[in-house]
Write an enzyme that holds these catalytic residues in place. Structure first.
Site, PDB file in Angstrom:
ATOM      1  N   CYS A  75       1.929   5.042  -3.044  1.00  0.00           N
ATOM      2  CA  CYS A  75       1.926   3.642  -3.474  1.00  0.00           C
ATOM      3  C   CYS A  75       1.449   2.697  -2.376  1.00  0.00           C
ATOM      4  CB  CYS A  75       3.302   3.238  -3.996  1.00  0.00           C
ATOM      5  SG  CYS A  75       4.622   3.160  -2.752  1.00  0.00           S
ATOM      6  N   HIS A 127       8.963   0.924  -3.503  1.00  0.00           N
ATOM      7  CA  HIS A 127       7.728   1.192  -4.253  1.00  0.00           C
ATOM      8  C   HIS A 127       6.978  -0.118  -4.416  1.00  0.00           C
ATOM      9  CE1 HIS A 127       5.079   3.496  -6.846  1.00  0.00           C
ATOM     10  NE2 HIS A 127       5.146   2.543  -7.755  1.00  0.00           N
ATOM     11  N   HIS A 139      -0.656   0.911  -9.820  1.00  0.00           N
ATOM     12  CA  HIS A 139       0.087   1.575  -8.744  1.00  0.00           C
ATOM     13  C   HIS A 139      -0.185   3.069  -8.759  1.00  0.00           C
ATOM     14  CE1 HIS A 139       3.809   3.179 -11.087  1.00  0.00           C
ATOM     15  NE2 HIS A 139       2.826   2.989 -11.925  1.00  0.00           N
TER      16      HIS A 139
END
Length: 205
Positions: A75, A127, A139
């Site tokens: 990520c 994240h 993402h």
């Protein structure tokens, strides 16, 4: 057989990125802007570059520690690559460090090119994704996945949402924003609205 599969994946990823460029390069992408803040064409360009490059990475496999289209992304590697490619910014490597580098903004203030953060590992800001408008973000999800578009309105992401941060217009973005002509607020907002229609029609069905 493994080599053949790898070649197929590489071709598929390249075709996905090419499709994004073909659909979007005619006009810069940005989406709908918040009506309370004046914009210049330079800021529109910066957001467009970030969103375009994020969409160009769709389909690239998730790889822990990955930070390039050739090796795959995690990520933070995706965010770091996209912002580096689009603006020349050298962002920190970890999601928590990237969060500290941005300006805190409310969910109602989010604009395309902002970052969205989630608690997915029982740890705040573990994240990160790139917001592209209409409650959607790009993402690199997890092992076995690929870079993709998700909705903040999905229960999983909504419950884990930790906040949004703005990096664009920070000092690190100065090289891209310098020397661009300014537009009136009404002109910039009209352009953003029109470009948002392209994004919704092409990618957010």
């Amino acid at each position: 057989m493994r080599k053949s599969c790898g070649s197929f994946i590489a071709i598929a990823c390249a075709q996905t990125r090419n499709l994004a460029v073909i659909l979007l390069c005619a006009l810069p992408l940005a989406g709908r802007a918040a009506e309370t803040s004046p914009l210049s064409y330079s800021q529109v360009d910066a957001r467009s570059e970030v969103v375009l490059r994020a969409l160009g990475m769709l389909g690239v496999p998730y790889v822990y520690g990955g930070d390039s289209p050739e090796t795959g992304f995690d990520c933070s590697g995706l965010v770091r690559h996209v912002f580096g490619d689009a603006t020349g910014a050298n962002l920190p490597r970890r999601a928590q460090e990237i969060e500290s580098a941005g300006a805190d903004i409310g969910r109602s203030e989010m604009q395309p090119g902002d970052l969205v953060f989630f608690n997915t590992q029982r740890s705040p800001f573990s994240h990160v994704g790139i917001y592209i408008g209409d409650q959607r973000f790009v993402h690199a999800p997890n092992s076995g996945g690929v870079v993709r578009i998700e909705s903040l309105e999905v229960d999983y992401w909504n419950r884990r949402f930790d906040g949004a941060r703005r990096l664009l217009a920070q000092a690190a973005m100065a090289p891209l924003l310098a020397g661009r002509p300014a537009a009136s607020e009404s002109e910039a907002l009209a352009l953003l609205e029109f470009q948002g229609d392209i994004l919704r029609t092409s990618f957010l069905r």
